[in-house]
Write a protein that holds these residues in place. Sequence first.
Motif, mmCIF file in Angstrom:
data_model
loop_
_atom_site.group_PDB
_atom_site.id
_atom_site.type_symbol
_atom_site.label_atom_id
_atom_site.label_comp_id
_atom_site.label_asym_id
_atom_site.label_seq_id
_atom_site.Cartn_x
_atom_site.Cartn_y
_atom_site.Cartn_z
ATOM 1 N N THR A 135 -3.802 9.947 4.330
ATOM 2 C CA THR A 135 -4.278 10.186 2.614
ATOM 3 C C THR A 135 -5.079 12.007 2.453
ATOM 4 O O THR A 135 -4.303 12.276 1.599
ATOM 5 C CB THR A 135 -5.555 9.063 2.599
ATOM 6 O OG1 THR A 135 -4.722 7.405 3.113
ATOM 7 C CG2 THR A 135 -5.990 9.076 1.043
ATOM 8 N N SER A 136 -4.911 12.461 3.474
ATOM 9 C CA SER A 136 -5.346 13.760 3.534
ATOM 10 C C SER A 136 -4.246 14.766 3.570
ATOM 11 O O SER A 136 -4.398 15.830 2.835
ATOM 12 C CB SER A 136 -6.408 14.445 4.987
ATOM 13 O OG SER A 136 -5.415 13.969 6.042
ATOM 14 N N GLN B 184 -1.702 13.336 1.341
ATOM 15 C CA GLN B 184 -1.203 13.467 0.016
ATOM 16 C C GLN B 184 -1.805 14.253 -0.827
ATOM 17 O O GLN B 184 -1.531 14.898 -2.033
ATOM 18 C CB GLN B 184 -1.159 12.203 -0.626
ATOM 19 C CG GLN B 184 0.101 12.116 0.707
ATOM 20 C CD GLN B 184 0.824 10.145 -0.235
ATOM 21 O OE1 GLN B 184 -0.089 9.777 -0.809
ATOM 22 N NE2 GLN B 184 1.334 9.557 0.530
ATOM 23 N N THR C 28 -3.582 3.060 -1.286
ATOM 24 C CA THR C 28 -1.996 3.054 -1.363
ATOM 25 C C THR C 28 -1.460 3.472 0.290
ATOM 26 O O THR C 28 -0.914 2.678 0.520
ATOM 27 C CB THR C 28 -1.412 4.347 -2.737
ATOM 28 O OG1 THR C 28 -2.111 4.538 -3.143
ATOM 29 C CG2 THR C 28 -0.119 4.339 -2.085
ATOM 30 N N ASN C 29 -2.208 4.361 0.582
ATOM 31 C CA ASN C 29 -1.295 4.458 2.204
ATOM 32 C C ASN C 29 -2.036 3.726 3.636
ATOM 33 O O ASN C 29 -2.653 3.534 4.852
ATOM 34 C CB ASN C 29 -2.098 6.014 2.698
ATOM 35 C CG ASN C 29 -1.166 6.814 1.799
ATOM 36 O OD1 ASN C 29 -0.069 7.410 1.699
ATOM 37 N ND2 ASN C 29 -1.516 7.768 1.005
ATOM 38 N N THR D 136 -9.033 9.346 -5.099
ATOM 39 C CA THR D 136 -9.386 9.910 -3.418
ATOM 40 C C THR D 136 -9.122 8.030 -2.995
ATOM 41 O O THR D 136 -7.823 7.899 -1.911
ATOM 42 C CB THR D 136 -10.660 10.253 -3.164
ATOM 43 O OG1 THR D 136 -10.898 11.962 -3.278
ATOM 44 C CG2 THR D 136 -11.004 9.550 -1.287
ATOM 45 N N THR E 294 -5.341 6.765 -3.850
ATOM 46 C CA THR E 294 -4.434 7.552 -2.838
ATOM 47 C C THR E 294 -4.997 6.468 -1.340
ATOM 48 O O THR E 294 -3.987 6.053 -0.553
ATOM 49 C CB THR E 294 -4.319 9.079 -2.219
ATOM 50 O OG1 THR E 294 -4.590 9.510 -3.150
ATOM 51 C CG2 THR E 294 -3.924 9.518 -1.423
ATOM 52 N N PHE E 295 -6.028 5.993 -1.068
ATOM 53 C CA PHE E 295 -6.797 5.506 0.615
ATOM 54 C C PHE E 295 -6.391 4.527 0.564
ATOM 55 O O PHE E 295 -5.514 4.160 1.278
ATOM 56 C CB PHE E 295 -8.182 5.768 0.730
ATOM 57 C CG PHE E 295 -8.456 5.428 1.378
ATOM 58 C CD1 PHE E 295 -8.167 6.318 3.126
ATOM 59 C CD2 PHE E 295 -9.639 3.895 1.836
ATOM 60 C CE1 PHE E 295 -9.012 5.436 4.524
ATOM 61 C CE2 PHE E 295 -10.077 3.727 2.855
ATOM 62 C CZ PHE E 295 -9.802 4.355 4.272
#
Length: 524
Positions: free
Chosen positions: A478-479, A481, A470-471, A464, A467-468
């Motif tokens: 993020t949600s 992905q 990375t975006n 989580t 990804t958060f």
Amino acid sequence: MLIFQEIISSTPFDNAEILAGWKGKDRYILQAAAPTDLLEEPSLLLLSKSGDAHLLLADYLEHPNIQGILLYGAENIHLSPTILQMAEIIGKPLLDVSVSNPYSLQKAITDLQQLKSMGLFHLVWERTTNYWLQLGQRSGLNGLLARLGSIIGEGIQMLNEHFYIRNWNGDADPEEQRKDLQASYYQQVKSRSDVLFMLNNGADEYLLMRLQSGEILYGFMFIQVRPGMMLDVTIEQLTHAIPAIISMLKSEKAVLRAHQSYKEQFLTNLLYNNIESEQTLINLGGQWGWDFTKPTQLMVLRMDVTTNFTGGTIDQNEIISHIRSIVQANFLNLIAFPIQGFIVLIIFDSPAVTGINRKEFMVSLAGKIHHSLAHSFPGIDFQIGLGRQHPSNMECFRSFYEAKVALELGKYETKHRAVLHFEDIGIARLLANIHNDILHDYYQETLGKLIGMDQENDDFYLETIETFFTNNADINTTSEQLYIHPNTLRKRIKKIESLLNVDFNLLDDLVKIDVALKIMKMLK
């Protein structure tokens, strides 16, 4: 009947100088005759250089039964441009040989006629192999190819084993630029073992001959087939010259191996700071034609095969040849060589690459190289790292280190880039000089609670937060992905903030977690 292209392949005519009119090399003769002989059939006229018969050359060239003229004798003779031009226009061969006895020349022609009439002319061709071997020893490969090209009346292009044009001007490294015609046949030629190929490109036709000894392929000879060319005769001459050419290529390869060994040692010393002084660098580089008085820019290329790769092993030499053609097309000189699984490019500055635009120009050039390699070598993932340019070429070792750091650490950046300059790798550039134990302690102290929980929850929280970040902390992206609702993500982020005792609304806390994530990726 004999044609001139056959005659000049046999002793003593193989030493004749072609003065003019060689486009008539396919003319037939039935005899060799003196001016006093009856010229009632197609003849090779024998003229002594010691008399004044050559003053009548214009008349002889216009005689319908004289197909060509051989000037014989030890004397030197200078013909007027008018005569040479006349021979060219009419297309009657004009030859010069140092033999003084005309009867031996007549007998040689008679013997050749008899051998051909008996179907034994192959004996003449077989003897030409020794001639080419001796010529190669006397004149080198340049002289051999020049003579062979003049006899067949076409320029001969030598291609190396990777199908690139070789420059036979004495340089150790060839000029390498694959021709459009050749490129379309390269894969076909690689998969075949034929000695002879006929290639067609619309109305044009080309002859390609393989130069191979045992398992070693040295390259190819490449010539254009012209209308009216006596192709069978041309192929015979090329075929019997091949052993001499391969012999010369073997010798050259042995010399190049020794030369390459010293060159590689020099380049290794340069990259590992083992050169004594800048003057030593300039002097040693000059031995291979490299001007280290000019500033240089260093790139490092990494190659990784993908699941789509079908080539067996990566051919680094072919890749280097491809890179060289791209760089030279931008009017730049370079050194390209493999080391430690990488390909290193040292590119010398030109007047067009100076001042403030240097970095931008080199990054753009690296982008062109990457684009072309990705297109030409499918199944291989290419990445290029660039080091900074330093005041002295004695610091190439620093640029080499920086380019490798850019390659290694650039992959941990949020956005993956195939070309990355050391100055553009962000905070990872600072982390490269910190001991791994210190880095390990930092990310464990920062992310330890998440790591411990994820060992029980299948990387739930780490995925989580990675990804958060990375975006760029974008909730919606993020949600999407993670395939969860944005509100679910917000709750999860709040839980992570609570576990790590941070607030993602604070810049310091964002940087702290971002750095810890980068370190974790680096060390893993």
